[in-house]
Design a protein around this motif. Structure first.
Motif, PDB file in Angstrom:
ATOM      1  N   TYR A   1       0.652  -1.672   0.427  1.00 13.28           N
ATOM      2  CA  TYR A   1       0.264   0.000   0.175  1.00 13.28           C
ATOM      3  C   TYR A   1       0.663   1.349  -0.013  1.00 13.28           C
ATOM      4  O   TYR A   1       0.131   2.493  -0.579  1.00 13.28           O
ATOM      5  CB  TYR A   1      -0.568  -0.203   1.363  1.00 13.28           C
ATOM      6  CG  TYR A   1      -2.175  -1.002   1.136  1.00 13.28           C
ATOM      7  CD1 TYR A   1      -3.360   0.243   0.223  1.00 13.28           C
ATOM      8  CD2 TYR A   1      -2.322  -2.683   0.963  1.00 13.28           C
ATOM      9  CE1 TYR A   1      -4.271  -1.228  -0.136  1.00 13.28           C
ATOM     10  CE2 TYR A   1      -3.732  -2.378   1.409  1.00 13.28           C
ATOM     11  CZ  TYR A   1      -4.381  -2.483   0.563  1.00 13.28           C
ATOM     12  OH  TYR A   1      -5.214  -3.434   0.163  1.00 13.28           O
TER      13      TYR A   1
ATOM     14  N   ARG B   1      -7.115   5.804 -11.210  1.00 14.66           N
ATOM     15  CA  ARG B   1      -7.268   4.960 -11.962  1.00 14.66           C
ATOM     16  C   ARG B   1      -7.877   4.272 -13.343  1.00 14.66           C
ATOM     17  O   ARG B   1      -7.620   3.421 -13.702  1.00 14.66           O
ATOM     18  CB  ARG B   1      -8.517   4.689 -10.969  1.00 14.66           C
ATOM     19  CG  ARG B   1      -8.695   4.474  -9.127  1.00 14.66           C
ATOM     20  CD  ARG B   1     -10.269   4.373  -8.670  1.00 14.66           C
ATOM     21  NE  ARG B   1     -11.029   5.170  -8.577  1.00 14.66           N
ATOM     22  CZ  ARG B   1     -11.631   6.108  -7.739  1.00 14.66           C
ATOM     23  NH1 ARG B   1     -10.293   6.225  -6.841  1.00 14.66           N
ATOM     24  NH2 ARG B   1     -12.177   6.594  -8.564  1.00 14.66           N
TER      25      ARG B   1
ATOM     26  N   ARG C   1      -4.344  -3.999  -8.948  1.00 14.28           N
ATOM     27  CA  ARG C   1      -5.416  -4.398  -8.358  1.00 14.28           C
ATOM     28  C   ARG C   1      -4.873  -3.427  -6.646  1.00 14.28           C
ATOM     29  O   ARG C   1      -5.954  -2.683  -6.228  1.00 14.28           O
ATOM     30  CB  ARG C   1      -5.564  -5.521  -7.686  1.00 14.28           C
ATOM     31  CG  ARG C   1      -6.523  -6.019  -8.985  1.00 14.28           C
ATOM     32  CD  ARG C   1      -7.490  -7.081  -8.374  1.00 14.28           C
ATOM     33  NE  ARG C   1      -6.521  -8.285  -7.671  1.00 14.28           N
ATOM     34  CZ  ARG C   1      -5.478  -9.352  -8.670  1.00 14.28           C
ATOM     35  NH1 ARG C   1      -5.872  -9.067  -9.905  1.00 14.28           N
ATOM     36  NH2 ARG C   1      -4.212  -9.956  -7.896  1.00 14.28           N
ATOM     37  N   HIS C   2      -4.010  -3.147  -6.245  1.00 18.17           N
ATOM     38  CA  HIS C   2      -3.374  -2.168  -5.168  1.00 18.17           C
ATOM     39  C   HIS C   2      -3.801  -1.016  -4.864  1.00 18.17           C
ATOM     40  O   HIS C   2      -3.971  -0.086  -4.327  1.00 18.17           O
ATOM     41  CB  HIS C   2      -1.940  -3.202  -4.487  1.00 18.17           C
ATOM     42  CG  HIS C   2      -1.835  -4.302  -3.639  1.00 18.17           C
ATOM     43  ND1 HIS C   2      -1.791  -5.287  -4.251  1.00 18.17           N
ATOM     44  CD2 HIS C   2      -2.300  -4.423  -2.564  1.00 18.17           C
ATOM     45  CE1 HIS C   2      -2.221  -6.282  -3.564  1.00 18.17           C
ATOM     46  NE2 HIS C   2      -2.143  -5.386  -2.342  1.00 18.17           N
TER      47      HIS C   2
ATOM     48  N   ARG D   1      -5.753   0.851  -7.038  1.00 14.57           N
ATOM     49  CA  ARG D   1      -6.633   0.798  -7.727  1.00 14.57           C
ATOM     50  C   ARG D   1      -7.645   0.924  -5.931  1.00 14.57           C
ATOM     51  O   ARG D   1      -7.968   1.507  -5.728  1.00 14.57           O
ATOM     52  CB  ARG D   1      -7.484   0.191  -8.201  1.00 14.57           C
ATOM     53  CG  ARG D   1      -7.167   0.173  -9.814  1.00 14.57           C
ATOM     54  CD  ARG D   1      -8.460  -0.271 -10.928  1.00 14.57           C
ATOM     55  NE  ARG D   1      -8.026  -1.888 -10.484  1.00 14.57           N
ATOM     56  CZ  ARG D   1      -7.329  -2.449 -10.984  1.00 14.57           C
ATOM     57  NH1 ARG D   1      -6.916  -1.644 -12.701  1.00 14.57           N
ATOM     58  NH2 ARG D   1      -6.851  -4.108 -11.368  1.00 14.57           N
ATOM     59  N   ARG D   2      -6.973  -0.077  -5.394  1.00 14.99           N
ATOM     60  CA  ARG D   2      -7.669  -0.004  -3.904  1.00 14.99           C
ATOM     61  C   ARG D   2      -7.216   1.111  -2.978  1.00 14.99           C
ATOM     62  O   ARG D   2      -8.007   1.544  -2.236  1.00 14.99           O
ATOM     63  CB  ARG D   2      -7.512  -1.599  -2.756  1.00 14.99           C
ATOM     64  CG  ARG D   2      -8.483  -1.564  -1.396  1.00 14.99           C
ATOM     65  CD  ARG D   2      -7.924  -2.766  -1.205  1.00 14.99           C
ATOM     66  NE  ARG D   2      -8.165  -3.201   0.008  1.00 14.99           N
ATOM     67  CZ  ARG D   2      -9.094  -3.448   0.911  1.00 14.99           C
ATOM     68  NH1 ARG D   2      -9.993  -3.244   0.045  1.00 14.99           N
ATOM     69  NH2 ARG D   2      -9.506  -3.440   1.489  1.00 14.99           N
TER      70      ARG D   2
ATOM     71  N   ARG E   1     -14.203  -5.468   0.886  1.00 14.66           N
ATOM     72  CA  ARG E   1     -13.619  -5.052  -0.835  1.00 14.66           C
ATOM     73  C   ARG E   1     -14.461  -4.111  -1.283  1.00 14.66           C
ATOM     74  O   ARG E   1     -15.671  -3.565  -0.928  1.00 14.66           O
ATOM     75  CB  ARG E   1     -14.248  -6.960  -1.076  1.00 14.66           C
ATOM     76  CG  ARG E   1     -14.135  -7.969  -0.339  1.00 14.66           C
ATOM     77  CD  ARG E   1     -14.840  -9.221  -1.192  1.00 14.66           C
ATOM     78  NE  ARG E   1     -14.501 -10.230  -0.757  1.00 14.66           N
ATOM     79  CZ  ARG E   1     -13.011 -10.806  -1.450  1.00 14.66           C
ATOM     80  NH1 ARG E   1     -12.134 -10.666  -2.128  1.00 14.66           N
ATOM     81  NH2 ARG E   1     -13.433 -11.925  -0.469  1.00 14.66           N
ATOM     82  N   TYR E   2     -13.488  -3.698  -2.784  1.00 14.28           N
ATOM     83  CA  TYR E   2     -14.115  -2.302  -3.373  1.00 14.28           C
ATOM     84  C   TYR E   2     -14.732  -3.039  -4.922  1.00 14.28           C
ATOM     85  O   TYR E   2     -13.613  -3.660  -5.326  1.00 14.28           O
ATOM     86  CB  TYR E   2     -13.442  -1.702  -3.469  1.00 14.28           C
ATOM     87  CG  TYR E   2     -12.595  -0.773  -2.371  1.00 14.28           C
ATOM     88  CD1 TYR E   2     -13.539   0.330  -2.164  1.00 14.28           C
ATOM     89  CD2 TYR E   2     -11.828  -1.385  -0.792  1.00 14.28           C
ATOM     90  CE1 TYR E   2     -13.176   0.997  -1.106  1.00 14.28           C
ATOM     91  CE2 TYR E   2     -11.868  -0.364  -0.390  1.00 14.28           C
ATOM     92  CZ  TYR E   2     -12.052   0.865  -0.064  1.00 14.28           C
ATOM     93  OH  TYR E   2     -12.324   1.696   0.955  1.00 14.28           O
TER      94      TYR E   2
ATOM     95  N   THR F   1     -15.162  -2.941  -8.892  1.00  9.61           N
ATOM     96  CA  THR F   1     -14.958  -1.846 -10.182  1.00  9.61           C
ATOM     97  C   THR F   1     -15.255  -1.295 -11.089  1.00  9.61           C
ATOM     98  O   THR F   1     -15.415  -1.580 -12.343  1.00  9.61           O
ATOM     99  CB  THR F   1     -13.531  -2.379  -9.953  1.00  9.61           C
ATOM    100  OG1 THR F   1     -13.693  -3.721 -10.219  1.00  9.61           O
ATOM    101  CG2 THR F   1     -12.385  -2.584  -9.255  1.00  9.61           C
TER     102      THR F   1
END
Length: 412
Positions: free
Chosen positions: A31, A59, A77-78, A80-81, A98-99, A101
């Protein structure tokens, strides 16, 4: 440690969140890498403070990097998260487990076709769990029309409808009855919407009975190899051995193993009491001492220290319930590592444990009611699929040609 400047408060909040969820140091480092990437983007855009629109552009930028192969899908993925978590922090929203997309459809449609699909789904009164499947059938139908340059209002001929069903058969060979059911709903909706359809008799079609092949059980030699492979000196080996041994002696479904809780293990009675995920019916299964010892070894020496009630957890933080897909993957990995040949659609899946239990019970002269209870079947007719596995019993039932002599002409 990397010192952030623009997102100092957000990063500190994310760090606390990850610590509370028992995430590893490596996860937090990922992160921080995402934070570096986001700050670099802000620097290039000459932005000094957090902006929601800038995060959206970031993004899109990440998606472009993934498509070009400059970063991996996992890195994407990291990144964007992290960006989405920053959105939540600066808008005073709680972080999410969870997010989403956005929906990624297999079939991309024009705006007109998408509107037809939306209207169709809104008209349905089916169970909520069936709606996504209906949407898939509808989208694939309109995709088929678009790919063949067919107009919805003028090209609803029997030939085109049959061609679509042939197209779907290549993707859904084993579920054509369900496909036909949903396709009837779609045709009825289109007709009610004023679309002329030449071939409505298709709504009365039925799918041909599936030709089920007899899938194998696990023989004693392969079972021995499979149970020998896990390294029981390691935490993951203790866990995997306990799962495989429990499945081999109980025939529990994969989902029931994933949902198994410590309170459901009765050591005094040597049994496991649960409610089946598939049938929602209670089930009590006997468990031998060897399996109980393997479970105790895992729970005492290998299971992570977690307040979760489930027996089988992930080995690394953040600790979560082991998913049924992970159990399936573990089985295949152990199968191949043990030197047991595995081919596509050969029936050597985790479900083979249930076929093995069914075969053993049949060969031990257990009555059908007992076998149904052990396997958790509501319908005893399901046992018919296990009968071909008991070859010794079938051999006893076979008739010879003593009273029906075969002449040579048969072979000419």
């Amino acid at each position: 440690m990397y010192k952030t400047t623009i997102f100092a408060e957000g990063v500190a909040s994310i760090q606390r969140y990850l610590s509370e969820r028992e995430n590893s140091t490596r996860t937090f480092e990922k992160y921080l890498e995402a934070c570096k990437s986001l700050e670099a983007f802000y620097f290039l855009e000459n932005i000094q403070h957090y902006e929601t629109d800038a995060n959206k552009r970031y993004r899109i930028h990440v998606d472009t990097l993934v498509k070009k192969g400059e970063i991996s899908e996992r890195q994407g993925r990291h990144y964007r998260r992290f960006s989405l978590m920053m959105d939540d922090f600066y808008h005073d929203r709680p972080f999410q487990e969870r997010y989403q997309t956005g929906k990624q459809y297999k079939y991309r449609l024009s705006e007109d076709s998408s509107q037809w699909v939306d209207k169709f789904l809104k008209s349905l009164t089916l169970a909520e769990s069936t709606i996504p499947s209906a949407g898939t059938i509808a989208r694939s139908f309109f995709y088929f029309l678009e790919q063949n340059n067919l107009a919805v209002e003028t090209m609803m001929t029997e030939k085109n409808l049959v061609n679509f069903l042939n197209f779907k058969h290549t993707e859904n060979k084993n579920s054509m009855e369900f496909v036909l059911y949903l396709f009837r709903k779609l045709l009825q909706f289109l007709k009610a919407s004023g679309v002329p359809i030449n071939g409505m008799e298709l709504v009365s079609y039925k799918a041909a009975a599936s030709r089920r092949k007899v899938l194998p059980a696990i023989d004693s030699c392969d079972m021995e190899l499979l149970l020998k492979y896990p390294d029981r000196e390691t935490a993951i080996g203790k866990r995997n051995y306990a799962i495989l041994l429990l499945a081999s002696c109980s025939g529990m479904r994969c989902m029931d193993l994933a949902n198994l809780k410590q309170e459901q293990i009765n050591r005094r009675e040597k049994s496991i009491v649960l409610v089946q995920h598939k049938t929602n019916q209670p089930l009590s299964l006997p468990v031998n001492q060897e399996t109980l010892d393997a479970l105790d070894d895992y729970l005492t020496h290998a299971r992570p220290n977690s307040s979760l009630p489930y027996v089988f957890l992930t080995i690394f933080a953040p600790y979560r319930k082991l998913q049924s897909q992970s159990i399936q993957a573990m089985f295949i990995q152990n199968l191949r590592a043990a030197g047991i040949e595995k081919k596509a659609y050969d029936g050597k899946s985790f479900h083979a444990f249930r076929r093995t239990i069914g075969k053993w019970l049949l060969e031990s002269d257990a009555n059908t009611e007992m076998i149904s209870q052990v396997l958790g079947h509501r319908n005893q007719n399901v046992l018919q699929r296990y009968l071909p596995l008991a070859s010794d019993i079938l051999r006893e039932c076979a008739l010879d040609f003593t009273y029906a002599p075969v002449t040579t002409e048969v072979y000419k």
